[in-house]
Every structure is written in C-alpha cells, then in structure tokens.
Design a protein around this motif. Sequence first.
Motif, mmCIF file in Angstrom:
data_model
loop_
_atom_site.group_PDB
_atom_site.id
_atom_site.type_symbol
_atom_site.label_atom_id
_atom_site.label_comp_id
_atom_site.label_asym_id
_atom_site.label_seq_id
_atom_site.Cartn_x
_atom_site.Cartn_y
_atom_site.Cartn_z
ATOM 1 N N VAL A 224 5.544 10.017 0.833
ATOM 2 C CA VAL A 224 5.135 8.762 1.467
ATOM 3 C C VAL A 224 6.381 7.914 1.631
ATOM 4 O O VAL A 224 7.148 7.715 0.675
ATOM 5 C CB VAL A 224 4.092 8.006 0.615
ATOM 6 C CG1 VAL A 224 3.678 6.708 1.308
ATOM 7 C CG2 VAL A 224 2.878 8.893 0.361
ATOM 8 N N ALA A 225 6.606 7.415 2.848
ATOM 9 C CA ALA A 225 7.814 6.636 3.112
ATOM 10 C C ALA A 225 7.504 5.509 4.090
ATOM 11 O O ALA A 225 6.492 5.525 4.800
ATOM 12 C CB ALA A 225 8.914 7.534 3.667
ATOM 13 N N LEU B 268 0.838 -1.196 0.000
ATOM 14 C CA LEU B 268 0.000 0.000 0.000
ATOM 15 C C LEU B 268 0.872 1.244 0.000
ATOM 16 O O LEU B 268 0.634 2.189 -0.775
ATOM 17 C CB LEU B 268 -0.919 -0.005 1.222
ATOM 18 C CG LEU B 268 -1.721 1.277 1.463
ATOM 19 C CD1 LEU B 268 -2.727 1.511 0.332
ATOM 20 C CD2 LEU B 268 -2.433 1.223 2.814
ATOM 21 N N ALA B 269 1.881 1.272 0.850
ATOM 22 C CA ALA B 269 2.767 2.437 0.945
ATOM 23 C C ALA B 269 3.458 2.705 -0.386
ATOM 24 O O ALA B 269 3.566 3.856 -0.829
ATOM 25 C CB ALA B 269 3.801 2.214 2.047
ATOM 26 N N ALA C 287 3.079 5.978 -2.682
ATOM 27 C CA ALA C 287 4.235 6.817 -3.004
ATOM 28 C C ALA C 287 4.284 7.133 -4.492
ATOM 29 O O ALA C 287 4.540 8.270 -4.901
ATOM 30 C CB ALA C 287 5.521 6.119 -2.557
ATOM 31 N N ARG C 288 4.035 6.131 -5.319
ATOM 32 C CA ARG C 288 4.082 6.329 -6.764
ATOM 33 C C ARG C 288 3.003 7.319 -7.227
ATOM 34 O O ARG C 288 3.215 8.097 -8.163
ATOM 35 C CB ARG C 288 3.924 4.991 -7.477
ATOM 36 C CG ARG C 288 5.108 4.043 -7.259
ATOM 37 C CD ARG C 288 4.858 2.699 -7.923
ATOM 38 N NE ARG C 288 5.915 1.754 -7.620
ATOM 39 C CZ ARG C 288 7.081 1.653 -8.257
ATOM 40 N NH1 ARG C 288 7.346 2.487 -9.251
ATOM 41 N NH2 ARG C 288 7.974 0.753 -7.914
ATOM 42 N N TRP D 108 14.266 12.431 -2.123
ATOM 43 C CA TRP D 108 13.398 11.697 -1.203
ATOM 44 C C TRP D 108 13.766 10.219 -1.130
ATOM 45 O O TRP D 108 14.171 9.603 -2.129
ATOM 46 C CB TRP D 108 11.941 11.812 -1.656
ATOM 47 C CG TRP D 108 11.249 13.049 -1.160
ATOM 48 C CD1 TRP D 108 11.737 13.976 -0.295
ATOM 49 C CD2 TRP D 108 9.928 13.479 -1.501
ATOM 50 N NE1 TRP D 108 10.812 14.962 -0.071
ATOM 51 C CE2 TRP D 108 9.689 14.689 -0.807
ATOM 52 C CE3 TRP D 108 8.931 12.973 -2.340
ATOM 53 C CZ2 TRP D 108 8.495 15.380 -0.896
ATOM 54 C CZ3 TRP D 108 7.731 13.668 -2.439
ATOM 55 C CH2 TRP D 108 7.506 14.856 -1.725
ATOM 56 N N SER D 109 13.591 9.641 0.047
ATOM 57 C CA SER D 109 13.716 8.195 0.247
ATOM 58 C C SER D 109 12.322 7.598 0.375
ATOM 59 O O SER D 109 11.439 8.210 0.987
ATOM 60 C CB SER D 109 14.496 7.890 1.530
ATOM 61 O OG SER D 109 15.792 8.427 1.486
ATOM 62 N N PHE D 110 12.138 6.409 -0.194
ATOM 63 C CA PHE D 110 10.874 5.698 0.043
ATOM 64 C C PHE D 110 11.008 4.757 1.228
ATOM 65 O O PHE D 110 10.191 4.778 2.140
ATOM 66 C CB PHE D 110 10.425 4.894 -1.182
ATOM 67 C CG PHE D 110 9.325 3.916 -0.838
ATOM 68 C CD1 PHE D 110 8.075 4.364 -0.413
ATOM 69 C CD2 PHE D 110 9.555 2.543 -0.869
ATOM 70 C CE1 PHE D 110 7.071 3.473 -0.042
ATOM 71 C CE2 PHE D 110 8.560 1.648 -0.504
ATOM 72 C CZ PHE D 110 7.314 2.109 -0.095
#
Length: 238
Positions: A178-179, A163-164, A168-169, A225-227
């Motif tokens: 979103v991470a 889901l995360a 994020a995409r 950004w980091s996911f």
Amino acid sequence: MTEILNTRPVAVVAGAGPGNGLALAQRFAAAGYVVALLGRDARKVEALAMQVPASRAYACDVGNAASVAAAFSSIRSDLGEIDALLFNAGSGVFADIEAITAEQFEAAWRVNALGAFLCSKEVIPSMIERGRGSIVFIGATASRRGGIQTAAFAPAKAAQRSLAESMARKLWPKGIHVALVIVDGIVDLPDSRKQMPGRPLDAFVSPVALAEAVHGLTTQDRRGWSFEIEVRPFLEPW
C-alpha cells in the motif's frame, strides 16, 4: 459460470479521466496488464478505453457502495482477480469555510476517502489470499495542510492519507504493498494550460512521469518498499 480467459495481471484505475488516469492506464497496459477503467460517465470512460490497448470500461461512482460492488463484481467476472488498484479518483470544490456547504464537504469526503475505502475493501481479500498485490493512492499536498480555499478538499485528502497509512501498517506484512503518491503541483491538462497561459510547460506535473513513478512503486523489492513519495515538477517551489 463464465470461464475467464484472461491470463494477464489485472490493474484497476479508479477515477479514469484525461491526464493522470489515462497515463496510468497506458503505462500499466504497456507493462503487460489488462486494465479496467472506472469512471462515473460511461460514455467518457468508454472513449478513454479506446486509447488504451487491452482495457475495459466500467461505469462506477466510487462514493456509492452499491456502484462500487457492482463494478468490481463485473471486473472479477470478466477479467479475474485484481493485482493492482490505482485509486486516482479525486474531487473537491475549492472554497473557504464560510462559503463551503455541507453537501460539498460530504461530496469531497465521499470521493476521496469513502471511495478509497470501498474500492480497497473489494480487492484486499483476494490479495491476502494470494499474498501479493499493490494498492496505490494518488494523493495531494492538501493532505498535509489546510489552505484557506481547501476547507473541503484538504480534510478529504487528509482522511485518505490516514486510511492509506493504516492500511499499509496492516497489509504490508501480508504481502500487499500500500503506497501513497503526493502530487505537489498543477497537473498538465489542456484546461490547466488555458487557465495559466504564461506558466512554463516544465512547471506542470507530467501525467506520464507520475504514471512512471506509480508503476515503479508496484515493482519495488519488498525489502525496500516505499509508503509515501512525492511527485512535483522541478520548477515547483516547495
């Protein structure tokens, strides 16, 4: 309509309890946020709020749609729109496929996956409208592999991770970071120490260190950004 007097950014800690939940609340309060603490037990979450400056407690069962809607409606009315959602709720009975019940399997999914979905849906519209915001999920190594004793917990955490990633995409291009934080290790809690009296302190995950990592995610330059990041003690084998 009640006038909202709060002018500080708002952070929600969903799944507020001792350990990670308290550390997250304290770190974001120190960074200038007013913090809304969400937990099932009203008394416990109110006691927790007493330890966090500029915070408010809200009773909420994240696996129940009506409870989530009511809690977030109250937060918006009391504090204003939400700038950061920190989804720390996690639950699961640790048992194998023969021992786990359908009710336990569903309960783990409701807290870890459905709860993440419901809370996210409450904050996304206003974040899109403002073109900014952070949603951080506190995940687990179980999301990457199913152990014998994680027949309920691993599928629930895997659903949360998927889901995360989907979110994020979709939401990064709209300015919403979103991470996911993969917690790889045993969190340092009084109960954890009692159960493992011979384990060195440095072999436990520090809630304060985890909260620092989460706050760092919310302050990243949007061009870097980091996911997904991992948090583990340096003595943890991996």
